[in-house]
Write a protein that holds these residues in place. Structure first.
Motif, short mmCIF file in Angstrom:
data_model
loop_
_atom_site.label_atom_id
_atom_site.label_comp_id
_atom_site.label_asym_id
_atom_site.label_seq_id
_atom_site.Cartn_x
_atom_site.Cartn_y
_atom_site.Cartn_z
N GLU A 17 0.74 -1.14 0.03
CA GLU A 17 0.10 -0.05 0.16
C GLU A 17 0.73 1.15 0.08
OE1 GLU A 17 -3.53 -0.10 0.08
OE2 GLU A 17 -3.19 -2.27 -0.11
N PHE A 18 0.49 2.15 -0.53
CA PHE A 18 1.30 3.56 -0.58
C PHE A 18 0.27 4.71 -0.60
CE2 PHE A 18 0.48 2.57 -5.09
CZ PHE A 18 -0.03 3.81 -5.86
N THR A 19 0.91 5.95 -0.26
CA THR A 19 0.39 7.19 -0.55
C THR A 19 1.22 7.96 -1.01
OG1 THR A 19 1.23 8.16 1.61
CG2 THR A 19 -0.88 6.91 1.66
N LEU A 20 0.54 8.84 -2.10
CA LEU A 20 1.29 10.11 -2.96
C LEU A 20 0.56 11.04 -2.86
CD1 LEU A 20 3.57 10.56 -4.95
CD2 LEU A 20 1.89 9.81 -6.86
N GLY A 21 0.93 12.04 -1.91
CA GLY A 21 0.34 13.10 -1.56
C GLY A 21 -1.15 12.65 -0.81
N GLU A 22 -2.45 13.03 -1.49
CA GLU A 22 -3.76 12.50 -1.11
C GLU A 22 -3.96 11.30 -1.50
OE1 GLU A 22 -6.06 15.86 -1.34
OE2 GLU A 22 -5.41 16.97 0.29
N ILE A 23 -3.38 10.75 -2.61
CA ILE A 23 -3.78 9.84 -3.45
C ILE A 23 -3.44 8.15 -2.57
CG2 ILE A 23 -3.71 8.47 -5.66
CD1 ILE A 23 -2.67 11.42 -6.81
N PRO A 24 -4.32 7.39 -2.45
CA PRO A 24 -3.90 6.20 -1.83
C PRO A 24 -3.94 5.23 -3.03
CG PRO A 24 -6.30 6.50 -1.55
CD PRO A 24 -5.83 7.67 -2.32
N GLY A 25 -2.74 4.26 -3.07
CA GLY A 25 -2.92 3.35 -3.89
C GLY A 25 -2.39 1.90 -3.43
N THR A 26 -2.25 0.95 -4.22
CA THR A 26 -1.82 -0.43 -3.78
C THR A 26 -0.94 -0.89 -5.31
OG1 THR A 26 -3.69 -0.86 -2.98
CG2 THR A 26 -2.49 -2.89 -3.36
N ALA A 61 0.05 -9.89 -11.71
CA ALA A 61 1.35 -9.68 -11.34
C ALA A 61 2.12 -11.00 -11.34
CB ALA A 61 1.25 -9.18 -10.03
N ALA A 62 1.21 -12.05 -11.08
CA ALA A 62 1.89 -13.41 -11.12
C ALA A 62 2.40 -13.77 -12.48
CB ALA A 62 1.03 -14.39 -10.80
N TYR A 63 1.87 -13.03 -13.51
CA TYR A 63 2.16 -13.32 -14.81
C TYR A 63 3.48 -12.52 -15.09
CZ TYR A 63 -2.58 -15.23 -16.04
OH TYR A 63 -3.51 -16.11 -16.44
N GLY A 64 4.07 -11.68 -14.31
CA GLY A 64 5.16 -10.88 -14.42
C GLY A 64 5.09 -9.66 -14.84
N TYR A 65 3.95 -9.07 -14.35
CA TYR A 65 3.85 -7.62 -14.45
C TYR A 65 3.93 -7.09 -13.20
CZ TYR A 65 2.79 -8.73 -19.33
OH TYR A 65 2.76 -8.98 -20.50
N ALA A 66 4.34 -5.46 -12.77
CA ALA A 66 3.97 -4.75 -11.92
C ALA A 66 2.53 -4.31 -12.08
CB ALA A 66 5.00 -3.60 -11.84
N VAL A 67 1.65 -4.03 -11.16
CA VAL A 67 0.29 -3.60 -11.32
C VAL A 67 0.08 -2.68 -10.26
CG1 VAL A 67 -2.10 -4.23 -11.42
CG2 VAL A 67 -0.46 -5.99 -12.30
N ALA A 68 -0.52 -1.50 -10.90
CA ALA A 68 -0.87 -0.56 -9.64
C ALA A 68 -2.35 -0.03 -9.76
CB ALA A 68 0.15 0.85 -9.84
N THR A 69 -2.97 0.27 -8.74
CA THR A 69 -4.49 0.87 -9.03
C THR A 69 -4.26 1.99 -7.70
OG1 THR A 69 -6.69 0.61 -8.62
CG2 THR A 69 -5.38 -0.73 -7.25
N ILE A 70 -5.33 3.08 -7.80
CA ILE A 70 -5.29 4.19 -6.95
C ILE A 70 -6.75 4.21 -6.85
CG2 ILE A 70 -3.10 5.00 -7.64
CD1 ILE A 70 -4.70 7.27 -9.13
N ASP A 71 -7.08 4.96 -5.70
CA ASP A 71 -8.60 5.60 -5.51
C ASP A 71 -8.18 7.25 -6.09
OD1 ASP A 71 -9.68 3.42 -4.78
OD2 ASP A 71 -9.76 3.96 -2.48
N ALA A 72 -8.51 7.61 -6.96
CA ALA A 72 -8.40 8.84 -7.66
C ALA A 72 -9.38 9.48 -6.86
CB ALA A 72 -8.34 8.87 -9.11
N LEU A 73 -9.35 11.17 -7.24
CA LEU A 73 -10.34 11.88 -6.51
C LEU A 73 -11.79 11.67 -6.95
CD1 LEU A 73 -10.39 14.62 -5.12
CD2 LEU A 73 -10.43 15.77 -7.13
N GLY A 74 -12.82 11.42 -5.90
CA GLY A 74 -14.17 10.97 -6.22
C GLY A 74 -14.13 9.53 -6.23
#
Length: 239
Positions: A17-26, A61-74
């Protein structure tokens, strides 16, 4: 970007899990590095922790990719105005009642795309600065947002979209500008996305390399084997 938690899954994928300013993501990363990146967004602002999205992300990700998702504004649990909440409630009511929803949909989803796209681009900047992530970049998920990113973000090299029946007018016009390879998944009996609109959108995409996969069933009935086919699609264009 600040990582706030991490766990190693059974298949070796690292989930953080990460945060980027106010953006939460995984962020999910495989054991191999640097890995190509796929941005994964759920439809119409559902939370990044939605179980179907998490399952898709972990498998990708198990197929060999980095995958990212966020909760954008709204999106997800991020604050929304009273007017936004009222519009969403009216949209749900109208859809249940079988009433016309085009104008309500425009008032809800159009602004959401406008707000979300810049936050995804900001996140992409931070992700590509990590040593465990390389290029190129793919997109998977919410059609309206994916169209916008495929048009305005030159780092997106391939895109996979889900549904596509209800897409704001602005993104229907932008679809003609898309030039990257794309894969559209369509559920033939999707109760929330009119079939003909999805077919019309597919026809409008400007790219010369586009594929449509249609399966019987409702919105939640996408067969799991489409994950494998999607993996082959990204392998062709990102590896």
């Amino acid at each position: 970007m600040r990582f706030t938690s991490e766990q190693r899954l059974d298949d070796g994928v690292l989930e953080r899990e990460f945060t980027l300013g106010e953006i939460p993501g995984t962020l999910w990363t495989p054991g191999s590095a640097p890995a190509p990146l796929i941005l994964m967004a759920h439809n119409n602002g559902l939370p990044k922790a939605q179980p179907r999205l998490v399952a898709r992300a972990r498998q990708t990700a198990a197929y060999g990719y980095a995958v990212a998702t966020i909760d954008a504004l709204g999106c997800g649990d991020r604050p929304r105005s009273a007017a936004d909440e009222q519009a969403r409630a009216e949209l749900r009511r109208a859809m249940r009642a079988g009433e016309p929803v085009d104008e309500i949909f425009e008032s809800v989803v159009g602004p959401m795309v406008e707000k979300a796209a810049p936050e995804w681009q900001t996140t992409l900047d931070a992700l590509l600065a990590l040593p465990e992530i390389g290029g190129p970049v793919g997109y998977s998920g919410w059609t309206a947002l994916g169209i916008r990113l495929a048009v305005v973000e030159p780092r997106v090299a391939a895109a996979g979209f889900f549904a596509g029946g209800y897409v704001p007018r602005a993104q229907r016009e932008e679809a003609r500008q898309i030039t990257v390879p794309l894969l559209l998944l369509l559920q033939w009996d999707d109760e929330g996305n009119p079939r003909q609109r999805a077919l019309d959108l597919f026809d409008a995409f400007g790219t010369k390399e586009k594929t449509l996969h249609a399966n019987m069933g409702g919105h939640l009935g996408t067969p799991w084997f489409e994950m494998e086919d999607g993996g082959r699609f990204y392998d062709r264009h990102l590896k």
